[in-house]
Scaffold this motif. Structure first.
Motif, mmCIF file in Angstrom:
data_model
loop_
_atom_site.group_PDB
_atom_site.id
_atom_site.type_symbol
_atom_site.label_atom_id
_atom_site.label_comp_id
_atom_site.label_asym_id
_atom_site.label_seq_id
_atom_site.Cartn_x
_atom_site.Cartn_y
_atom_site.Cartn_z
ATOM 1 N N VAL A 71 0.835 -1.211 0.000
ATOM 2 C CA VAL A 71 0.000 0.000 0.000
ATOM 3 C C VAL A 71 0.869 1.260 0.000
ATOM 4 O O VAL A 71 0.395 2.349 0.345
ATOM 5 C CB VAL A 71 -0.942 0.010 1.227
ATOM 6 N N SER A 72 2.119 1.102 -0.393
ATOM 7 C CA SER A 72 3.027 2.259 -0.374
ATOM 8 C C SER A 72 3.155 2.930 -1.732
ATOM 9 O O SER A 72 3.708 4.031 -1.825
ATOM 10 C CB SER A 72 4.415 1.822 0.097
ATOM 11 N N ARG A 73 2.664 2.292 -2.800
ATOM 12 C CA ARG A 73 2.827 2.841 -4.139
ATOM 13 C C ARG A 73 1.610 3.671 -4.516
ATOM 14 O O ARG A 73 0.470 3.200 -4.407
ATOM 15 C CB ARG A 73 3.025 1.726 -5.157
ATOM 16 N N PRO A 74 1.812 4.909 -4.968
ATOM 17 C CA PRO A 74 0.673 5.748 -5.371
ATOM 18 C C PRO A 74 0.117 5.309 -6.720
ATOM 19 O O PRO A 74 0.827 4.753 -7.561
ATOM 20 C CB PRO A 74 1.280 7.159 -5.450
ATOM 21 N N ALA A 75 -1.158 5.564 -6.912
ATOM 22 C CA ALA A 75 -1.809 5.228 -8.183
ATOM 23 C C ALA A 75 -1.409 6.236 -9.251
ATOM 24 O O ALA A 75 -1.007 7.368 -8.962
ATOM 25 C CB ALA A 75 -3.319 5.212 -8.000
ATOM 26 N N GLU A 76 -1.514 5.809 -10.496
ATOM 27 C CA GLU A 76 -1.182 6.693 -11.620
ATOM 28 C C GLU A 76 -2.288 7.718 -11.827
ATOM 29 O O GLU A 76 -3.469 7.405 -11.717
ATOM 30 C CB GLU A 76 -0.986 5.875 -12.894
ATOM 31 N N ALA A 77 -1.890 8.927 -12.132
ATOM 32 C CA ALA A 77 -2.850 9.992 -12.407
ATOM 33 C C ALA A 77 -3.375 9.854 -13.827
ATOM 34 O O ALA A 77 -2.681 9.330 -14.713
ATOM 35 C CB ALA A 77 -2.199 11.353 -12.209
ATOM 36 N N PRO A 78 -4.595 10.311 -14.110
ATOM 37 C CA PRO A 78 -5.151 10.169 -15.468
ATOM 38 C C PRO A 78 -4.310 10.833 -16.544
ATOM 39 O O PRO A 78 -4.170 10.298 -17.646
ATOM 40 C CB PRO A 78 -6.525 10.845 -15.331
ATOM 41 N N GLY A 79 -3.710 11.962 -16.242
ATOM 42 C CA GLY A 79 -2.927 12.659 -17.262
ATOM 43 C C GLY A 79 -1.456 12.362 -17.217
ATOM 44 O O GLY A 79 -0.656 13.057 -17.848
ATOM 45 N N GLY A 80 -1.054 11.345 -16.483
ATOM 46 C CA GLY A 80 0.357 11.029 -16.331
ATOM 47 C C GLY A 80 0.852 11.388 -14.948
ATOM 48 O O GLY A 80 0.261 12.201 -14.231
ATOM 49 N N GLY A 81 1.908 10.766 -14.535
ATOM 50 C CA GLY A 81 2.434 10.986 -13.198
ATOM 51 C C GLY A 81 1.677 10.142 -12.184
ATOM 52 O O GLY A 81 1.008 9.154 -12.528
ATOM 53 N N THR A 82 1.781 10.536 -10.952
ATOM 54 C CA THR A 82 1.121 9.787 -9.879
ATOM 55 C C THR A 82 0.295 10.724 -9.011
ATOM 56 O O THR A 82 0.549 11.930 -8.931
ATOM 57 C CB THR A 82 2.146 9.068 -8.987
ATOM 58 N N LEU A 83 -0.698 10.118 -8.346
ATOM 59 C CA LEU A 83 -1.553 10.865 -7.426
ATOM 60 C C LEU A 83 -0.919 10.890 -6.038
ATOM 61 O O LEU A 83 -0.205 9.954 -5.657
ATOM 62 C CB LEU A 83 -2.930 10.217 -7.344
ATOM 63 N N PRO A 84 -1.171 11.928 -5.279
ATOM 64 C CA PRO A 84 -0.614 11.957 -3.915
ATOM 65 C C PRO A 84 -1.329 10.949 -3.016
ATOM 66 O O PRO A 84 -2.566 10.869 -3.006
ATOM 67 C CB PRO A 84 -0.876 13.392 -3.465
ATOM 68 N N LEU A 85 -0.564 10.170 -2.283
ATOM 69 C CA LEU A 85 -1.156 9.211 -1.337
ATOM 70 C C LEU A 85 -1.841 9.966 -0.207
ATOM 71 O O LEU A 85 -1.271 10.899 0.376
ATOM 72 C CB LEU A 85 -0.076 8.299 -0.763
ATOM 73 N N LEU A 86 -3.065 9.556 0.072
ATOM 74 C CA LEU A 86 -3.793 10.147 1.190
ATOM 75 C C LEU A 86 -3.539 9.302 2.432
ATOM 76 O O LEU A 86 -3.666 8.067 2.384
ATOM 77 C CB LEU A 86 -5.294 10.206 0.891
ATOM 78 N N PRO A 87 -3.168 9.901 3.542
ATOM 79 C CA PRO A 87 -2.835 9.103 4.737
ATOM 80 C C PRO A 87 -4.052 8.389 5.309
ATOM 81 O O PRO A 87 -5.176 8.889 5.261
ATOM 82 C CB PRO A 87 -2.295 10.160 5.713
ATOM 83 N N PHE A 88 -3.821 7.216 5.822
ATOM 84 C CA PHE A 88 -4.871 6.444 6.491
ATOM 85 C C PHE A 88 -4.215 5.485 7.463
ATOM 86 O O PHE A 88 -3.010 5.192 7.378
ATOM 87 C CB PHE A 88 -5.726 5.679 5.479
ATOM 88 N N ASP A 89 -5.029 4.975 8.382
ATOM 89 C CA ASP A 89 -4.554 3.951 9.300
ATOM 90 C C ASP A 89 -5.591 2.831 9.388
ATOM 91 O O ASP A 89 -6.625 2.863 8.697
ATOM 92 C CB ASP A 89 -4.252 4.539 10.687
ATOM 93 N N ALA A 90 -5.324 1.835 10.227
ATOM 94 C CA ALA A 90 -6.214 0.678 10.326
ATOM 95 C C ALA A 90 -7.591 1.071 10.837
ATOM 96 O O ALA A 90 -8.603 0.456 10.466
ATOM 97 C CB ALA A 90 -5.590 -0.380 11.234
#
Length: 499
Positions: A194-213
């Motif tokens: 869960v450490s890898r950010p998802a790809e953004a629609p226009g290229g690059g990556t989206l910023p990971l939003l913090p979360f916990d259990a």
């Protein structure tokens, strides 16, 4: 989509199990006394979870049945003394030549026996009427019997919404989920990154939003009912605490000489998930009661988040239908002549045994009550004076103790499998949606899901032995229910409590 207009078929009552149990305590004295002690007796431990039973209604009807039988035994004790006295007076009159007095020895016993027969007949008639009233009536079950002690009812109401449960130390080697029935599955799902950010629609990556259990558990609990398609699913985070460690939480055991509470501040529940304590862990408890309450399926999830990986601990349990002994209420004669003759035969067959045993039964109950009170008083002195550590944990539940796999038919087994599949798939879907909402790349999750989705549930036959984990993650249960950490059996079964 428009609904199809079809005739409505008869349905099981949602409170069917509660009503059947409430009816059964009126017909089974041993069950009534055991239930009364279990739900309202003075104790240091929890009775376990309600699991689809209205404990307040059951406690009220059990108490009403116990009081009715106590009144009958009290009356029969006096009549037994009167019978003995009449016989002695009659013998004295015969030996002394007093004919009038001797008549007491003839008519007195007949009068006593007639009164005893009538009292037994009346008590059984009242018991059957009460059983039928709660079983087929439309009024709420708890309204059909007088209340018990207010503090006992308040505790039972609290237990219905329990967010904390101490479990017996004896269960620690097998499962903390005491009273949940037969274990069907126990597994840790494959970890996902869960450490890898998802790809953004226009290229690059989206910023990971913090979360916990805690965030993940909250999301799954709120979304599971709609995702799994299980209307009435009960989802609750619950803190499970080892019984001998329960005193470490004053919010759970404010008085070490009293029974534990069923609810604690939600911050403690969240803490048991974020940073588990000593013998203290929080699980997401998913409980689905089947049609009419005949089966109960429980799935327990715990998110284990040690970055960069997330995994789920998963345990699944099933409680089968009630045993055959609770079918007696279905067979009570209701036709006027049949009912009359059945009551006459019952009173006749129980006249001499009940009249003879009533005094001894009352003495035995008083002796047992004194022994239990002395035992509890001694234990409380040891807690106060010697700082004795006691196990406050539950070792089972009322619902699980009274169940019997022999009564689980095809429909119940299929429904249980369906619920378990839906809960498993719902947990996967909810987790995937949560990760996507937090901009996590789910490629690792997709690969893990392919493995997890192959795990199956096979609930078949009479369950009398342990679960066997076969190839491909298939779970086959082919023996009888495993113990949940407690030796006590249901009343009327081998090893169960006796009145």
């Amino acid at each position: 989509m428009g609904g199809r207009a079809l005739p409505a078929l008869p349905q099981y009552r949602k409170d069917g199990v509660t009503r059947r149990l409430c009816a059964s305590v009126h017909l089974d004295e041993e069950l009534a006394r055991w239930t009364d002690r279990e739900l309202t007796g003075d104790r240091l431990t929890s009775p376990g979870l309600t699991l689809g039973i209205n404990f307040v209604a059951l406690a009220r009807h059990a108490r009403a049945a116990v009081l009715r039988r106590d009144a009958l035994d009290r009356q029969l004790t006096w009549l037994a003394a009167a019978l003995a006295g009449a016989v002695l007076v009659g013998l004295w009159g015969l030996t002394g030549g007093h004919g009038t007095v001797a008549a007491v020895g003839i008519y007195g016993p007949l009068a006593v026996l007639g009164a005893s027969w009538w009292l037994i007949h009346r008590a059984e008639s009242q018991a059957r009427d009460a059983a039928r009233a709660v079983f087929v009536g439309t009024e709420r079950a708890e309204k059909l019997a007088p209340p018990v002690e207010p503090e006992a009812e308040a505790w039972l109401h609290e237990l219905k919404r329990a967010n904390a449960l101490p479990y017996a130390d004896a269960a620690a080697l097998t499962t903390p989920f005491v009273g949940s029935g037969t274990k069907i599955k126990e597994v840790v799902w494959q970890p996902v990154d869960v450490s890898r950010p998802a790809e953004a629609p226009g290229g690059g990556t989206l910023p990971l939003l913090p979360f916990d259990a805690v965030d993940l558990h909250t999301y799954v609990a709120r979304q599971m009912e709609s995702i799994a398609g299980l209307e009435g699913l009960r989802a609750r985070n619950r803190l499970y605490v080892l019984g001998s460690h329960a005193h470490l939480l004053p919010e759970l055991v404010p008085d070490r000489t009293a029974r534990p509470r069923a609810q604690v501040p939600k911050q403690l529940v969240q803490a048991g998930l974020h940073t588990p304590g000593a013998g203290m862990r929080t699980h997401l408890c998913l409980e689905r009661v089947g049609e009419g309450g005949r089966i109960v399926v429980c799935m327990y999830l715990r998110a284990i988040l040690h970055r960069p990986h997330l995994t789920w601990e998963v345990a699944a349990y099933v409680i089968p239908p009630l045993g055959a002994r609770f079918d007696r209420v279905d067979r009570l004669p209701v036709a006027p002549f049949d009912r009359w003759w059945s009551l006459v035969a019952y009173a006749g067959s129980h006249l001499f045994p009940d009249l003879r045993r009533a005094p001894g039964r009352r003495r035995a109950r008083r002796r047992r009550a004194r022994q239990e009170a002395r035992g509890l008083a001694r234990r409380r002195r040891e807690i106060t004076d010697q700082h004795l550590l006691v196990d406050h944990g539950a070792d089972d539940s009322v619902r699980a103790r009274l169940s019997d796999w022999a009564e689980a038919g095809y429909a119940e087994r299929i429904d249980a499998q369906d619920y378990l599949f839906r809960l498993q798939q719902g947990g996967l879907v909810a987790t995937e949606r949560f990760l996507k909402d937090h901009n996590v790349d789910t490629s690792s999750f997709d690969r893990a899901q392919q493995v997890i989705s192959t795990q199956t549930y096979n609930i078949s036959g009479d369950i009398t032995g342990p679960s066997n984990i076969g190839t491909g993650g298939q779970i086959t249960v082919n023996g009888g229910p495993q113990g949940q950490g407690g030796p006590a059996a249901a009343p009327g079964q081998q090893g169960g409590p006796t009145p």
